[in-house]
Structure formats: structure tokens, C-alpha cells
Design an enzyme around this catalytic site. Structure first.
Site, PDB file in Angstrom:
ATOM      1  N   SER A  99      39.827  48.736  47.566  1.00 46.19           N
ATOM      2  CA  SER A  99      41.007  48.245  46.861  1.00 46.19           C
ATOM      3  C   SER A  99      40.678  48.098  45.383  1.00 46.19           C
ATOM      4  O   SER A  99      39.554  47.705  45.024  1.00 46.19           O
ATOM      5  CB  SER A  99      41.444  46.891  47.406  1.00 46.19           C
ATOM      6  OG  SER A  99      42.431  46.297  46.570  1.00 46.19           O
TER       7      SER A  99
ATOM      8  N   TYR B  97      39.935  38.107  49.678  1.00 45.92           N
ATOM      9  CA  TYR B  97      40.220  39.523  49.955  1.00 45.92           C
ATOM     10  C   TYR B  97      39.492  40.404  48.944  1.00 45.92           C
ATOM     11  O   TYR B  97      38.843  41.394  49.323  1.00 45.92           O
ATOM     12  CB  TYR B  97      41.724  39.771  49.897  1.00 45.92           C
ATOM     13  CG  TYR B  97      42.108  41.226  50.078  1.00 45.92           C
ATOM     14  CD1 TYR B  97      42.053  41.830  51.321  1.00 45.92           C
ATOM     15  CD2 TYR B  97      42.519  41.992  48.989  1.00 45.92           C
ATOM     16  CE1 TYR B  97      42.397  43.162  51.492  1.00 45.92           C
ATOM     17  CE2 TYR B  97      42.874  43.327  49.150  1.00 45.92           C
ATOM     18  CZ  TYR B  97      42.809  43.908  50.398  1.00 45.92           C
ATOM     19  OH  TYR B  97      43.142  45.231  50.556  1.00 45.92           O
TER      20      TYR B  97
END
Length: 249
Positions: free
Chosen positions: A144, A158
Site C-alpha cells: 500500500s 495498517y
């Protein structure tokens, strides 16, 4: 292209391949000629649909259930996929989850799940694949863009899980280099999937940092994976390719 594409004769495994980026990647690799196995957790019908689409392309395909939170499940799935396809040339570590909340809000359960799926399963699945990957193969991990730039609160844990993949990929490239197996990381930005649909309430905030001003789609990520998996990606290793419309620019 099917069986006559640039990946004809190759075999691939895409974890979390029943939907979103994983499904798009599986279909793209199949269109390039690869036989493709996918893993899934609960979306059995979607997994079956992906397998049917791949079979219609003229390539072999199989779906293996592998809950990434269960110790040993991903490793077993890698070996099952390799046996079903007769070896493995490409591993795409795509399965992942998101749990949001500030550090003060994240529970132990959230933390364990994120580490188990986004980090541990990537490492243990790759470890299992090393024994069955052919020399000259590929390991491609989906991360990501939040690994390198966090613009909003509630994303710390995250982002941590995705930043771990940076060091893992670079070290893995060194470990596997003698066998000419490449290891690369693809970092999507805001991509229109079930996990982060383009119409969600935070979309405008996400796109406020985008150079292009619109969400990507799963096919954008799949195309990058296809490039790394194919002949043109043979000399790319230890690299981080961020596909985010310029959000991290």
C-alpha cells in the site's frame, strides 16, 4: 491471448484471488497465458467464478481455501497449488485486511489479525513457495502507498503492516537473487475495490493528494503485476512500484 501469451507454460498463485485486485490479477495472468491458482477465505462463489473465467481462457485454474489467520493454512495452500499446477513460477502475495482506528483505539484482536494476515502470512507463504518456485521465478507482493505516506489519523497500524513489506521485499531480493528469482513490491493507492470503493465517504479526502484526481482500478495494479511477472520484468528486483495516481508525489 490465453495459451499463446508471454506467460504460456508458466504457473502462478495469487493469494486472496477471489475479488478486487487479486481477482483482476488472476484474470490478467491467465490472459497472458499462465495457469493460475487462487486462494480465498469466505468468498467461495466468487472464487469459483474466477476459476471459470480462467478456464474459459484455455488455462488451468484451481481455487484453494486458505484463511490467512489460521497458522499453516497459507503454506499448505501454496504446496497444494504447486502440486495441482505442476510447479510454481509466480507467487503473488495479495491477500490482506484493513483494520482502522487510532493507536489508542486498536484492540489486541485487531493487531493480531493485521499482523497475521498482512505480515506473517506473506512471510510464511513465501517461505513455503521458495521450495517449489522454479529458478527464474517471481515473487510479487501487494502492499500500500500508506507504507510511505500517512495523511490521515486512524491508519497507523495498517500502515505499519504494509511498511514491513518494504524491508521484507528488499531482503528477499538478496536471498533469492542467486536463483534469479525476483522479488518486488507493488503499492496501490486509492483503488476502486470492495475494501475501498470509489464512492465511499472518505473518497474526496483520499483524492485530495492525488495528482491525477481519480481512483485507480484493479486492472491498473494487475497490469503492473503482469509486467513484473513477464519477460520484461526479469531484471527488476528489490523494487517498489507505487501505482497511486501520484498520491505520494
Amino acid at each position: 491471448m490465453g495459451e499463446h501469451g508471454p506467460l504460456a507454460g508458466n504457473t502462478a498463485l495469487v493469494t486472496g484471488g477471489s475479488r478486487g485486485i487479486g481477482a483482476a490479477t488472476a484474470r490478467h495472468l491467465g490472459a497472458l497465458g499462465a495457469d493460475v491458482a487462487i486462494t480465498y477465505n469466505t468468498a467461495g462463489e466468487r472464487a469459483a467464478a474466477v476459476v471459470a473465467d480462467l478456464t474459459a481462457l484455455g488455462v488451468r485454474s484451481v481455487a484453494v481455501r486458505a484463511p490467512a489467520t489460521e497458522r499453516g493454512a497459507v503454506e499448505a495452500a501454496v504446496l497444494e497449488a504447486a502440486e495441482a499446477l505442476g510447479g510454481l513460477d509466480v507467487l503473488v502475495n495479495n491477500a490482506g485486511i484493513a483494520r482502522y482506528g487510532t493507536v489508542g483505539e486498536v484492540t489486541d484482536e485487531d493487531l493480531d489479525a493485521i499482523i497475521d494476515v498482512n505480515i506473517r502470512a506473506v512471510v510464511t507463504g513465501t517461505r513455503a513457495a521458495i521450495g517449489v518456485l522454479r529458478d527464474g521465478g517471481r515473487v510479487i507482493t501487494i502492499g500500500s502507498n500508506l507504507a510511505e505516506r500517512v495523511t490521515s489519523p486512524g491508519l497507523a497500524v495498517y500502515a505499519m503492516s504494509k511498511s514491513a513489506l518494504l524491508g521484507f521485499t528488499r531482503g528477499l531480493a538478496r536471498d533469492l537473487g542467486p536463483r534469479r528469482i525476483t522479488a518486488n513490491l507493488v503499492q496501490p493507492g486509492s483503488t476502486d475495490t470492495d475494501m475501498n470503493p470509489a464512492g465511499n465517504p472518505t473518497a474526496a479526502e483520499q483524492l485530495s493528494t492525488s495528482a491525477l484526481g481519480y481512483y485507480g482500478n484493479a486492472a491498473d495494479i494487475a497490469a503492473t503485476v503482469g509486467h513484473l511477472a513477464g519477460p520484461a520484468g526479469a531484471h527488476i528486483t528489490g523494487a517498489v512500484l507505487t501505482v497511486d495516481g501520484g498520491q505520494n508525489t
